[in-house]
Design a protein around this motif. Structure first.
Motif, mmCIF file in Angstrom:
data_model
loop_
_atom_site.group_PDB
_atom_site.id
_atom_site.type_symbol
_atom_site.label_atom_id
_atom_site.label_comp_id
_atom_site.label_asym_id
_atom_site.label_seq_id
_atom_site.Cartn_x
_atom_site.Cartn_y
_atom_site.Cartn_z
ATOM 1 N N SER A 139 -7.918 -0.895 4.127
ATOM 2 C CA SER A 139 -8.574 -0.794 2.826
ATOM 3 C C SER A 139 -7.547 -1.106 1.737
ATOM 4 O O SER A 139 -6.361 -0.786 1.877
ATOM 5 N N LYS B 293 0.806 -1.221 0.000
ATOM 6 C CA LYS B 293 0.000 0.000 0.000
ATOM 7 C C LYS B 293 0.837 1.268 0.000
ATOM 8 O O LYS B 293 0.320 2.358 -0.232
ATOM 9 N N ARG C 275 1.995 2.256 2.842
ATOM 10 C CA ARG C 275 1.368 2.825 4.048
ATOM 11 C C ARG C 275 2.426 3.177 5.078
ATOM 12 O O ARG C 275 3.340 2.393 5.321
ATOM 13 N N HIS D 2 -6.148 11.815 2.894
ATOM 14 C CA HIS D 2 -6.628 10.462 2.758
ATOM 15 C C HIS D 2 -7.756 10.450 1.768
ATOM 16 O O HIS D 2 -8.334 11.490 1.494
ATOM 17 N N SER E 196 -10.734 4.710 -1.086
ATOM 18 C CA SER E 196 -10.861 3.278 -0.788
ATOM 19 C C SER E 196 -11.614 2.575 -1.914
ATOM 20 O O SER E 196 -12.465 3.170 -2.561
ATOM 21 N N ASN F 227 -6.495 -0.029 -1.067
ATOM 22 C CA ASN F 227 -6.059 1.025 -1.998
ATOM 23 C C ASN F 227 -4.607 1.382 -1.723
ATOM 24 O O ASN F 227 -4.088 1.082 -0.650
HETATM 25 MG MG MG Z 1 -7.810 3.140 4.448
#
Ligand code: MG
Ligand code: AMP
Length: 351
Positions: free
Chosen positions: A147, A60, A62, A239, A155, A149
């Motif tokens: 999620s 991701k 992330r 986000h 998302s 994405n």
């Molecule tokens: Mg998320």
């Protein structure tokens, strides 16, 4: 890496079960599988395997301090990962699980820090989607899943959205069609004395107050407090955002429509293409720009369901600007507005 998309078909119980079991095995072996839930598509890994959890962050992009939600399929599983579950949280589980509610507890040692982003608490949800529940069981009971994405993007509410972001990065996507709710779960923290809502979602404050009485709202979620950080690490990042610049216009309906018309005209004059997020009721009022209805104000569930799909569609049409109407701050509208404000990076015009 080649990404296989596996379609879950209506009324094909036996072959679906086989497919879900193959996916569960992949997760048990430390791999990643994207799967449908009733909120949005999740990107799943074995929550108790630190290496597998790490792969989620990689796929991701992330930030590693942003913890993952652990998805379970039975109450017994909760006891193994949470060190204390207060009676109020049990009442919430009875009322809202399986469903779009995530609860945060103090964690047991079995949950690796890789899954909780270094925190000593753990976020847990029992999803209501039958494919998700079966996959969790097939994978051994604990799936960590944010999620599905790329970090920062809207998302996914369709398997096609997952493929857009994750093609070549993960081995498997389970395609269960369009999700029902369309925005992420409500998050409530039960690790301290008074329960606190860290993220608004489909389960509203009013619904929860009927079950457990008083709940606080994280002060970091209230817009005027822009210098107070939200307590859910993920809520501090920009986000849910499309590539275009999203601007939210807030105020009385007629004024909002006038303002958006003016903004779209100005964008066109400076050579930019603009999209408009309107509703079934207002679509006809706009004079130019690419106008899309997100749903009807008579049923704001429809607005939640279509929000992310519309943001992604505008990306595909390569618009430069997106102007959006605002929605009510009650019920599901509160969650929609929370996501829109984040996607807009707080660019809000009051009229
Ligand atoms: Mg998320
Ligand atoms: P996502 O699954 O991508 O929608 O993100 C999960 C959300 O839950 C993020 O905003 C996280 O920061 C939040 N979250 C997960 N675990 C915790 C926790 N232990 N404490 C506070 N927030 C959490």
């Amino acid at each position: 890496m080649k990404t296989i998309v596996i379609k879950i078909e209506d009324n094909q119980e036996i072959s679906n079960r086989e497919k879900i079991h193959t996916a569960g095995k992949l997760i048990q072996d430390g791999g990643l599988v994207a799967f449908p839930t009733e909120t949005v598509y999740g990107l799943g890994a074995d929550a108790l395997n630190p290496d597998a959890a790490r792969k989620i962050y990689q796929a991701k992009g992330r930030p590693s301090d942003n913890p993952l939600i652990i998805h379970i399929a039975s109450m017994e599983s909760l006891e193994k990962i949470a060190s204390f579950v207060p009676p109020m949280a049990r009442k919430m589980a009875e009322r809202f699980w399986p469903g779009p509610l995530t609860m945060i507890f103090r964690k047991k040692d079995i949950v690796p820090m890789e899954t909780t982003g270094g925190l000593d608490t753990v976020a847990v949800r029992m999803p209501g989607h039958p494919v998700a529940l079966e996959l969790i069981q097939a994978a051994g009971g604990y799936i960590a899943a944010p999620s599905a994405n790329t970090s920062g993007r809207p998302s996914p509410t369709l398997a096609e959205h997952v493929a857009e972001d994750m093609q070549g990065r993960i081995p498997m996507i389970l395609d269960g069609g369009a999700v029902g709710i369309g925005i992420e779960s409500t998050i409530v923290d039960f690790s301290e004395q008074t329960p606190m809502v860290l993220r608004p979602g489909y389960i509203t404050l009013e619904m929860m107050r009927q079950v457990i009485g008083e709940l606080k709202m994280d002060p970091g979620l209230i817009e005027e407090n822009s210098d107070v950080h939200p307590r859910a690490p993920g809520m501090k990042y920009r986000h849910y955002a499309p590539r275009a610049e999203l601007v939210l216009v807030n105020g009385a309906q007629e004024k909002v429509q006038e303002k958006i018309n003016e903004l779209v005209r100005n964008a066109a004059l400076s050579g930019k293409t603009a999209g408009v997020i309107a509703t079934d009721e207002s679509c006809g009022y706009y004079e130019c720009g690419i106008v899309k209805s997100i749903g009807t104000r008579r049923d704001e569930d429809t607005i939640a369901r279509h929000l992310y799909r519309i943001l992604r569609e505008f990306d595909q049409q390569d618009v430069d600007m997106i102007y959006s109407e605002s929605f009510s701050s009650l019920g599901i509208g509160q969650a929609v507005m929370n996501r829109l404000r984040k996607a807009a990076g707080q660019r809000v015009i009051e009229v």
